[in-house]
Design a protein around this motif. Structure first.
Motif, PDB file in Angstrom:
ATOM      1  N   ASN A   1       0.834  -1.203   0.000  1.00  0.00           N
ATOM      2  CA  ASN A   1       0.000   0.000   0.000  1.00  0.00           C
ATOM      3  C   ASN A   1       0.867   1.251   0.000  1.00  0.00           C
ATOM      4  OD1 ASN A   1      -2.769  -1.350   0.725  1.00  0.00           O
ATOM      5  ND2 ASN A   1      -1.319  -2.172   2.200  1.00  0.00           N
ATOM      6  N   CYS A   2       0.337   2.303  -0.631  1.00  0.00           N
ATOM      7  CA  CYS A   2       1.040   3.597  -0.561  1.00  0.00           C
ATOM      8  C   CYS A   2       0.028   4.736  -0.653  1.00  0.00           C
ATOM      9  CB  CYS A   2       2.118   3.695  -1.629  1.00  0.00           C
ATOM     10  SG  CYS A   2       3.150   5.176  -1.478  1.00  0.00           S
ATOM     11  N   THR A   3      -0.329   5.154  -1.873  1.00  0.00           N
ATOM     12  CA  THR A   3      -1.106   6.388  -2.023  1.00  0.00           C
ATOM     13  C   THR A   3      -2.615   6.203  -2.145  1.00  0.00           C
ATOM     14  OG1 THR A   3      -0.750   6.335  -4.423  1.00  0.00           O
ATOM     15  CG2 THR A   3       0.834   7.597  -3.099  1.00  0.00           C
ATOM     16  N   SER A   4      -3.094   4.967  -2.194  1.00  0.00           N
ATOM     17  CA  SER A   4      -4.535   4.762  -2.424  1.00  0.00           C
ATOM     18  C   SER A   4      -5.387   5.390  -1.332  1.00  0.00           C
ATOM     19  CB  SER A   4      -4.843   3.265  -2.540  1.00  0.00           C
ATOM     20  OG  SER A   4      -4.247   2.717  -3.690  1.00  0.00           O
ATOM     21  N   ASP A   5      -4.943   5.301  -0.075  1.00  0.00           N
ATOM     22  CA  ASP A   5      -5.729   5.876   1.014  1.00  0.00           C
ATOM     23  C   ASP A   5      -5.684   7.396   0.972  1.00  0.00           C
ATOM     24  OD1 ASP A   5      -7.417   5.542   3.264  1.00  0.00           O
ATOM     25  OD2 ASP A   5      -5.749   5.976   4.604  1.00  0.00           O
ATOM     26  N   ILE A   6      -4.535   7.953   0.591  1.00  0.00           N
ATOM     27  CA  ILE A   6      -4.466   9.409   0.401  1.00  0.00           C
ATOM     28  C   ILE A   6      -5.455   9.843  -0.671  1.00  0.00           C
ATOM     29  CG2 ILE A   6      -3.015  11.316  -0.406  1.00  0.00           C
ATOM     30  CD1 ILE A   6      -0.613   9.875   0.779  1.00  0.00           C
ATOM     31  N   ASN A   7      -5.508   9.101  -1.762  1.00  0.00           N
ATOM     32  CA  ASN A   7      -6.439   9.438  -2.851  1.00  0.00           C
ATOM     33  C   ASN A   7      -7.881   9.428  -2.353  1.00  0.00           C
ATOM     34  OD1 ASN A   7      -4.230   9.530  -4.541  1.00  0.00           O
ATOM     35  ND2 ASN A   7      -4.547   7.476  -5.361  1.00  0.00           N
ATOM     36  N   ALA A   8      -8.204   8.469  -1.495  1.00  0.00           N
ATOM     37  CA  ALA A   8      -9.568   8.383  -0.965  1.00  0.00           C
ATOM     38  C   ALA A   8      -9.904   9.610  -0.114  1.00  0.00           C
ATOM     39  CB  ALA A   8      -9.723   7.103  -0.144  1.00  0.00           C
ATOM     40  N   TRP A   9      -8.947  10.041   0.703  1.00  0.00           N
ATOM     41  CA  TRP A   9      -9.198  11.228   1.530  1.00  0.00           C
ATOM     42  C   TRP A   9      -9.291  12.491   0.671  1.00  0.00           C
ATOM     43  CZ3 TRP A   9     -11.050  11.301   6.174  1.00  0.00           C
ATOM     44  CH2 TRP A   9     -10.832  10.222   7.034  1.00  0.00           C
ATOM     45  N   VAL A  10      -8.458  12.602  -0.351  1.00  0.00           N
ATOM     46  CA  VAL A  10      -8.534  13.768  -1.231  1.00  0.00           C
ATOM     47  C   VAL A  10      -9.899  13.811  -1.924  1.00  0.00           C
ATOM     48  CG1 VAL A  10      -7.564  14.862  -3.290  1.00  0.00           C
ATOM     49  CG2 VAL A  10      -6.033  13.919  -1.559  1.00  0.00           C
ATOM     50  N   SER A  11     -10.441  12.644  -2.237  1.00  0.00           N
ATOM     51  CA  SER A  11     -11.776  12.599  -2.845  1.00  0.00           C
ATOM     52  C   SER A  11     -12.840  13.158  -1.904  1.00  0.00           C
ATOM     53  CB  SER A  11     -12.125  11.159  -3.231  1.00  0.00           C
ATOM     54  OG  SER A  11     -11.312  10.712  -4.291  1.00  0.00           O
ATOM     55  N   ILE A  12     -12.654  12.978  -0.599  1.00  0.00           N
ATOM     56  CA  ILE A  12     -13.580  13.560   0.377  1.00  0.00           C
ATOM     57  C   ILE A  12     -13.537  15.096   0.295  1.00  0.00           C
ATOM     58  CG2 ILE A  12     -14.031  13.865   2.848  1.00  0.00           C
ATOM     59  CD1 ILE A  12     -14.963  11.200   1.845  1.00  0.00           C
ATOM     60  N   PHE A  13     -12.310  15.630   0.205  1.00  0.00           N
ATOM     61  CA  PHE A  13     -12.179  17.088   0.074  1.00  0.00           C
ATOM     62  C   PHE A  13     -12.782  17.572  -1.247  1.00  0.00           C
ATOM     63  CE2 PHE A  13      -8.815  16.212   3.203  1.00  0.00           C
ATOM     64  CZ  PHE A  13      -9.131  17.166   4.163  1.00  0.00           C
ATOM     65  N   LYS A  14     -12.665  16.764  -2.286  1.00  0.00           N
ATOM     66  CA  LYS A  14     -13.290  17.104  -3.572  1.00  0.00           C
ATOM     67  C   LYS A  14     -14.807  17.194  -3.407  1.00  0.00           C
ATOM     68  CE  LYS A  14     -14.298  15.011  -8.066  1.00  0.00           C
ATOM     69  NZ  LYS A  14     -14.124  13.807  -8.912  1.00  0.00           N
ATOM     70  N   GLU A  15     -15.395  16.211  -2.723  1.00  0.00           N
ATOM     71  CA  GLU A  15     -16.842  16.224  -2.508  1.00  0.00           C
ATOM     72  C   GLU A  15     -17.264  17.458  -1.709  1.00  0.00           C
ATOM     73  OE1 GLU A  15     -18.697  12.650  -1.084  1.00  0.00           O
ATOM     74  OE2 GLU A  15     -17.212  11.375  -2.071  1.00  0.00           O
ATOM     75  N   TYR A  16     -16.435  17.834  -0.735  1.00  0.00           N
ATOM     76  CA  TYR A  16     -16.748  19.011   0.075  1.00  0.00           C
ATOM     77  C   TYR A  16     -16.764  20.273  -0.793  1.00  0.00           C
ATOM     78  CZ  TYR A  16     -16.251  22.720   3.547  1.00  0.00           C
ATOM     79  OH  TYR A  16     -16.421  23.862   4.290  1.00  0.00           O
ATOM     80  N   GLN A  17     -15.762  20.397  -1.670  1.00  0.00           N
ATOM     81  CA  GLN A  17     -15.738  21.546  -2.580  1.00  0.00           C
ATOM     82  C   GLN A  17     -16.972  21.561  -3.478  1.00  0.00           C
ATOM     83  OE1 GLN A  17     -10.968  21.894  -3.463  1.00  0.00           O
ATOM     84  NE2 GLN A  17     -12.361  22.875  -4.863  1.00  0.00           N
ATOM     85  N   GLN A  18     -17.341  20.391  -3.989  1.00  0.00           N
ATOM     86  CA  GLN A  18     -18.514  20.309  -4.849  1.00  0.00           C
ATOM     87  C   GLN A  18     -19.784  20.663  -4.081  1.00  0.00           C
ATOM     88  OE1 GLN A  18     -17.920  16.251  -6.142  1.00  0.00           O
ATOM     89  NE2 GLN A  18     -17.137  16.902  -8.143  1.00  0.00           N
TER      90      GLN A  18
ATOM     91  N   LEU B   1     -19.988  22.814  -1.791  1.00  0.00           N
ATOM     92  CA  LEU B   1     -20.008  24.270  -1.673  1.00  0.00           C
ATOM     93  C   LEU B   1     -20.199  24.952  -3.015  1.00  0.00           C
ATOM     94  CD1 LEU B   1     -17.065  24.859   0.849  1.00  0.00           C
ATOM     95  CD2 LEU B   1     -19.514  24.771   1.345  1.00  0.00           C
ATOM     96  N   GLY B   2     -20.211  24.153  -4.090  1.00  0.00           N
ATOM     97  CA  GLY B   2     -20.346  24.720  -5.420  1.00  0.00           C
ATOM     98  C   GLY B   2     -19.055  25.324  -5.953  1.00  0.00           C
ATOM     99  N   VAL B   3     -17.920  24.871  -5.413  1.00  0.00           N
ATOM    100  CA  VAL B   3     -16.609  25.388  -5.845  1.00  0.00           C
ATOM    101  C   VAL B   3     -16.051  24.473  -6.934  1.00  0.00           C
ATOM    102  CG1 VAL B   3     -14.252  25.918  -5.119  1.00  0.00           C
ATOM    103  CG2 VAL B   3     -16.170  26.332  -3.555  1.00  0.00           C
ATOM    104  N   PRO B   4     -15.662  25.013  -8.086  1.00  0.00           N
ATOM    105  CA  PRO B   4     -15.068  24.168  -9.141  1.00  0.00           C
ATOM    106  C   PRO B   4     -13.826  23.435  -8.617  1.00  0.00           C
ATOM    107  CG  PRO B   4     -15.565  26.361  -9.976  1.00  0.00           C
ATOM    108  CD  PRO B   4     -15.762  26.426  -8.495  1.00  0.00           C
ATOM    109  N   VAL B   5     -13.662  22.199  -9.051  1.00  0.00           N
ATOM    110  CA  VAL B   5     -12.581  21.355  -8.546  1.00  0.00           C
ATOM    111  C   VAL B   5     -11.539  21.128  -9.636  1.00  0.00           C
ATOM    112  CG1 VAL B   5     -11.950  19.126  -7.566  1.00  0.00           C
ATOM    113  CG2 VAL B   5     -14.140  20.196  -6.947  1.00  0.00           C
ATOM    114  N   ASP B   6     -10.310  21.521  -9.361  1.00  0.00           N
ATOM    115  CA  ASP B   6      -9.148  21.175 -10.175  1.00  0.00           C
ATOM    116  C   ASP B   6      -8.336  20.191  -9.343  1.00  0.00           C
ATOM    117  OD1 ASP B   6      -6.455  21.090 -11.123  1.00  0.00           O
ATOM    118  OD2 ASP B   6      -6.790  22.920 -12.256  1.00  0.00           O
ATOM    119  N   MET B   7      -8.326  18.916  -9.728  1.00  0.00           N
ATOM    120  CA  MET B   7      -7.709  17.898  -8.879  1.00  0.00           C
ATOM    121  C   MET B   7      -6.208  18.128  -8.687  1.00  0.00           C
ATOM    122  SD  MET B   7     -10.105  16.123  -7.699  1.00  0.00           S
ATOM    123  CE  MET B   7      -9.190  14.790  -6.892  1.00  0.00           C
ATOM    124  N   ASN B   8      -5.527  18.616  -9.710  1.00  0.00           N
ATOM    125  CA  ASN B   8      -4.096  18.898  -9.558  1.00  0.00           C
ATOM    126  C   ASN B   8      -3.870  19.982  -8.510  1.00  0.00           C
ATOM    127  OD1 ASN B   8      -3.145  17.024 -11.453  1.00  0.00           O
ATOM    128  ND2 ASN B   8      -3.465  18.450 -13.150  1.00  0.00           N
TER     129      ASN B   8
END
Length: 527
Positions: free
Chosen positions: A316-333, A335-342
């Motif tokens: 294992n390495c980055t998969s769990d980080i990716n999952a948490w970043v997806s949570i922050f993406k959902e939070y931005q969405q 709030l109606g904030v456009p999401v740039d994943m980079n």
């Protein structure tokens, strides 16, 4: 030549690597520079409790990846690929692909990610007096024997994913020495399977009444630069169903992703090393001499030209980080904030730099799947904190970045602190290092060593196997290390980050907490 002229003259060289989440193709010119790329996203499937990819998906993914490469070539250069100077294939190492006399797979491909082979690996480690990891092909084979699986008696060929693809496209049943070292231990003196261990396993096969011997079913071992066959007409059709690509170009020995990572980071010399950190992570240190004893946490493999390597592999390495970043993406969405994943990744990774050196007491276990190094057979991602810990965003992100390489540190502490292995240079590559300076700093703290990232770090293993394909036709008698130094990396720029005393002490405290709370992870596993 321009890139277009190189392609039209049939002098471009192709490398394709099957990673865990993406199949990637890189086309390089005569100066070993990438000129076009293609990709295909895929994911392993958990079927009947075992991680696998279907045969149909393997071939669909290969053709789709190559088609994407052709599209990139047409878009950039307004031409097509009709012939190539050389090709190389690489893939995730280890695992189990067993075939019958008709070249049909006997059971679904079992990948490196499976941890159902503990009994077999333990028995073989004792028999060979050599650490045999759970994911190695010999462990899978012996576990199938122990489990009395009916298909075993029908095995005619056993290989890895890279070996399978190469076999089907060339008709040659061969494997590069680095990938072969993840099937069965290699004798560094002969660059072939260890003869004593082969005989010991053959004794098992005899006692079980099985009709084959190891050398009957294992691929022939080749080192970098050797003749590994040519693309057949049938192979060209499978790679390029459009029929545009001509047959006949030479192929280099197929290799594993560990070997291509070493090549792509110019880490095939003794006293050099590299860390690949993406879906899984592993470190590779090229040794000057064998270790003093076997270690369960350290695998002994080889470079593509046969030098002994100490490998610490983490599932294992980055998969769990990716999952948490997806949570922050959902939070931005939300709030109606456009999401740039980079941008999101960059901001969150850089926030970690403001965290406490010990993450404020927070601890993350990124175990999407089992982690043999820490004795966890079934993965359960876990985030742990005490009520008094400093629960901030910066510490939260830093804890996850530390957690992604925590297991890697456990294994490397044996090499660097107990065995006193000397390393002149460690190079990082993979998604963990994509945000400039962040992953480097974390890994420097973990290993207490300067970490370099090259300007070509993003090219990855597909570029590495393309370089091995170039070496196959252009080495001119040079060693692989000399070829890389003189023809590929001369003048290459890199950025190096040295560890600070504060970061090193902080990671040591984090690891102490990590080991303390590991009982909680194991309790979840056993619940």
């Amino acid at each position: 030549m321009t890139a277009r002229q190189t392609i039209e003259a049939g002098k471009a060289i192709l490398g394709i690597e099957f990673g865990s989440t993406r199949i990637k193709a890189v086309l390089i010119d005569e100066d070993n520079k990438p000129i076009a790329q293609g990709a295909y996203e895929w994911e392993n499937q958990l079927v009947d409790g075992l991680w696998t990819y279907s045969i149909d998906e393997i071939w669909h993914g290969l053709a789709a990846c190559y088609a994407d490469l052709r599209t990139d070539v047409r878009r950039q250069y307004d031409c097509d690929i009709r012939s190539l100077a050389a090709i190389g294939f690489s893939a995730m190492m280890h695992g189990y692909m067993a075939f019958d006399a008709q070249q049909q797979i006997l059971i679904p491909f079992r990948t490196w990610r499976n941890t159902n082979t503990s009994k077999a690996a333990a028995r073989l480690s004792e028999l060979f007096n050599y650490n045999i990891p759970l994911r190695w092909s010999i462990s899978h084979l012996y576990q199938c024997i122990l489990d009395r699986e009916q298909h075993v008696k029908d095995i005619k060929r056993l290989t890895t994913l890279a070996g399978y693809i190469h076999w089907q496209l060339t008709g040659r049943f061969v494997l590069g020495v680095g990938d072969a070292s993840g099937m069965l231990p290699i004798d560094p003196a002969t660059h072939d399977y260890d003869a004593t261990m082969v005989q010991q396993f053959d004794d098992i096969l005899t006692s079980e009444g099985l009709p084959f011997r190891l050398r009957d079913i294992l691929p022939q071992v080749l080192v970098a630069g050797q003749d590994a066959g040519v693309l057949t007409a049938e192979g060209a059709q499978r790679l390029d169903p459009s029929g545009t690509l001509q047959a006949g170009c030479p192929l280099c020995p197929p290799e594993g992703d560990a070997g291509t990572g070493m090549v792509a980071t110019n880490a095939v010399k003794q006293r050099t090393g590299n860390v690949s950190a993406g879906t899984s992570s592993f470190s590779m240190i090229v040794l000057e001499k064998p270790l003093s004893q076997p270690y369960e946490m350290i695998d002994m493999v080889t470079t593509p030209d046969g030098s002994l390597v100490a490998m610490v592999h983490c599932n294992n390495c980055t998969s769990d980080i990716n999952a948490w970043v997806s949570i922050f993406k959902e939070y931005q969405q939300l709030l109606g904030v456009p999401v740039d994943m980079n941008e999101l990744y960059g901001r969150l990774f850089n926030a970690a730099l403001d965290g406490d050196a010990d993450c404020g007491g927070l601890v993350s276990y990124n175990y999407i799947s089992g982690e043999p190094v820490t004795g966890v057979s079934v993965g359960h991602p876990l985030f742990v904190r005490a009520a008094s810990d400093k629960f901030t965003l910066a510490n939260f992100m830093r804890a996850h970045l530390y957690g992604a390489i925590g297991v890697l540190k456990v294994g490397n502490d044996i090499l660097l602190k107990q065995e006193h292995v000397q390393v002149d240079r460690i190079t990082g590559h993979g998604g963990y290092f994509k945000t400039r300076g962040v992953g480097q700093r974390m890994l420097a703290a973990a290993l207490n060593s300067p970490i370099s990232v090259m300007e070509t770090a993003g090219e990855g293993g597909a570029w590495g196997i393309a370089l091995l394909a170039a070496y196959r036709i252009k080495h001119g008698g040079m060693s692989l290390a000399d070829y890389l130094d003189r023809c590929v990396f001369a003048g290459q720029q890199s950025e190096t980050i040295a560890p600070t005393a504060e970061d090193v002490a902080g990671f040591e405290q984090y690891l102490a907490n990590y080991k303390c709370y590991l009982a909680a992870e194991k309790a979840v596993e056993n619940s």
